[in-house]
Design a protein around this motif. Structure first.
Motif, short mmCIF file in Angstrom:
data_model
loop_
_atom_site.label_atom_id
_atom_site.label_comp_id
_atom_site.label_asym_id
_atom_site.label_seq_id
_atom_site.Cartn_x
_atom_site.Cartn_y
_atom_site.Cartn_z
N TRP A 1 51.14 46.74 45.34
CA TRP A 1 51.75 45.65 46.12
C TRP A 1 50.92 44.37 46.00
N LEU A 2 49.59 44.50 46.09
CA LEU A 2 48.70 43.34 45.97
C LEU A 2 48.78 42.74 44.56
N ARG A 3 48.84 43.60 43.56
CA ARG A 3 48.92 43.09 42.18
C ARG A 3 50.24 42.36 41.95
N ALA A 4 51.31 42.85 42.57
CA ALA A 4 52.60 42.18 42.44
C ALA A 4 52.57 40.79 43.06
N ILE A 5 51.87 40.66 44.18
CA ILE A 5 51.75 39.35 44.83
C ILE A 5 50.98 38.39 43.93
N VAL A 6 49.91 38.88 43.29
CA VAL A 6 49.16 38.03 42.36
C VAL A 6 50.07 37.61 41.20
N ARG A 7 50.85 38.55 40.70
CA ARG A 7 51.75 38.24 39.58
C ARG A 7 52.72 37.12 39.97
N ASN A 8 53.27 37.21 41.16
CA ASN A 8 54.19 36.17 41.62
C ASN A 8 53.48 34.83 41.78
N ALA A 9 52.26 34.87 42.34
CA ALA A 9 51.50 33.63 42.52
C ALA A 9 51.19 32.98 41.18
N ALA B 1 47.19 34.88 46.69
CA ALA B 1 47.68 36.23 46.96
C ALA B 1 46.99 36.82 48.19
N ALA B 2 45.71 36.56 48.35
CA ALA B 2 44.99 37.07 49.51
C ALA B 2 45.58 36.51 50.80
N LEU C 1 41.16 43.89 50.70
CA LEU C 1 41.18 42.83 49.70
C LEU C 1 39.93 42.86 48.82
N ALA C 2 38.78 43.14 49.42
CA ALA C 2 37.55 43.23 48.63
C ALA C 2 37.63 44.39 47.63
N ARG C 3 38.21 45.50 48.06
CA ARG C 3 38.33 46.68 47.20
C ARG C 3 39.20 46.39 45.99
N HIS C 4 40.26 45.61 46.17
CA HIS C 4 41.23 45.39 45.10
C HIS C 4 41.06 44.02 44.42
N GLN C 5 39.98 43.35 44.71
CA GLN C 5 39.79 42.01 44.15
C GLN C 5 39.73 42.02 42.63
N PRO D 1 51.86 52.56 52.26
CA PRO D 1 50.44 52.18 52.33
C PRO D 1 49.59 52.76 51.21
N GLU D 2 49.98 53.92 50.67
CA GLU D 2 49.20 54.51 49.58
C GLU D 2 49.28 53.66 48.32
#
Length: 310
Positions: A76-84, A56-57, A28-32, A70-71
């Motif tokens: 995937w994380l950005r999509a969760i932020v978009r939904n949030a 999202a976190a 999460l820190a890497r992709h924040q 996993p790669e």
């Protein structure tokens, strides 16, 4: 020789899926930064964008096991932020304080029971330890909203005896602080949250049995000192009332309570009950209620009985 090469996203994701909370924290820190960029693009600068990243976190915490590639965890994380962020744009829609933990409402199916689901999740102790860092008022609204059957803002406002706007504010503050604490404590050891809940469940069952018989075992009576106070709708205006009075009145009326669900932190316990009234009783008790207890060193200081909306 220790490798100096940073772990890849794939390695961190697989470790997180195996229950390594530190790996998820690093991920999460890497992709924040890219997660925040997505939120800003949709919501602009301001607290809503930060809240969307925090939401999202917390969603990633619950759903990291859903990642099939996993790669590509960054996408995937950005999509969760978009939904949030899109949820926040629906201004008229009431959303829970912890996006992604909305599943945590009790129902008849044990597989969907919040306590069962959290226990199945390898990160459950991390969540509860982080919640313990919250101020009591914030932790209470969070526990009610996301882990009990008292879920609407109106019900929570009634349980806490505060305006609905205060509930919303406390939930927002709790969500923001919880996300920060989760990230800062990812690599630490955490207490067993399920053991705390199980201890509270046992105490509830013994308390109910003793209240029905009119005799509390000494180890339970010790937890209800003379200074314990019944507050809220069942208390007498202008008078101080001990919870034993309400227990005695229920016993004399023949009202029986059966434990349905327990939510517990170290200083707040929530016992949700199903209620059985004897036939023909005047002014019967509603079919469900909850005991919301505030404790100090395990001993009950205040008890508020809450009647959820039917």
């Amino acid at each position: 020789m220790v490798s100096l090469t940073p772990p890849t996203d794939e390695e961190l994701t697989r470790r997180a899926q195996a229950g390594d909370s530190a790996a998820l924290g690093l991920l999460l820190a890497r992709h924040q930064a890219p997660m925040r960029a997505v939120a800003l693009s949709l919501l602009g600068y301001g607290p809503d964008a930060e809240d969307a990243v925090q939401d999202a976190a917390l969603t990633a915490l619950r759903r990291i096991g859903d990642v099939r590639d996993p790669e590509a965890v960054g996408a995937w994380l950005r999509a969760i932020v978009r939904n949030a962020a899109r949820m926040r744009l629906r201004a008229t829609q009431e959303t829970p304080g912890l996006d992604g933990l909305d599943f945590a409402h009790p129902c008849a199916d044990d597989s969907a029971h919040p306590e069962k689901l959290i226990e199945q999740h390898a990160m459950r102790d991390w969540i509860w330890d982080a919640m313990a860092e919250l101020p009591q008022q914030q932790r209470l609204v969070l526990m009610l909203r996301n882990f009990s059957g008292i879920t609407s803002y109106q019900e929570i406002a009634g349980a806490c005896e505060v305006p609905v706007g205060t509930v919303r504010s406390r939930l927002n503050q709790a969500r923001a602080k919880l996300a920060k604490v989760l990230l800062s404590t990812a690599a630490q050891a955490h207490d067993d949250a399920s053991a705390l809940a199980e201890d509270s469940r046992h105490e509830a069952l013994v308390t109910l049995d003793g209240a029905t018989r009119g005799v509390l075992p000494p180890e339970i009576a010790e937890l209800w000192p003379e200074q314990a106070e019944l507050v809220g709708i069942l208390s007498r205006p202008g008078e101080r009332s001990h919870p034993h009075d309400a227990m005695r009145q229920n016993r004399e009326k023949g009202v029986r309570q059966h434990l349905r669900h327990v939510v517990a932190s170290r200083d707040i316990s929530i016992w949700e009950m199903d209620v059985v009234n004897p036939a023909g009783i005047p002014r019967p008790c509603p079919p469900t209620l909850a005991w919301v207890m505030f404790r100090q060193n395990r001993r009950v200081q205040r008890l508020r009985v809450v009647f959820p909306q039917q």
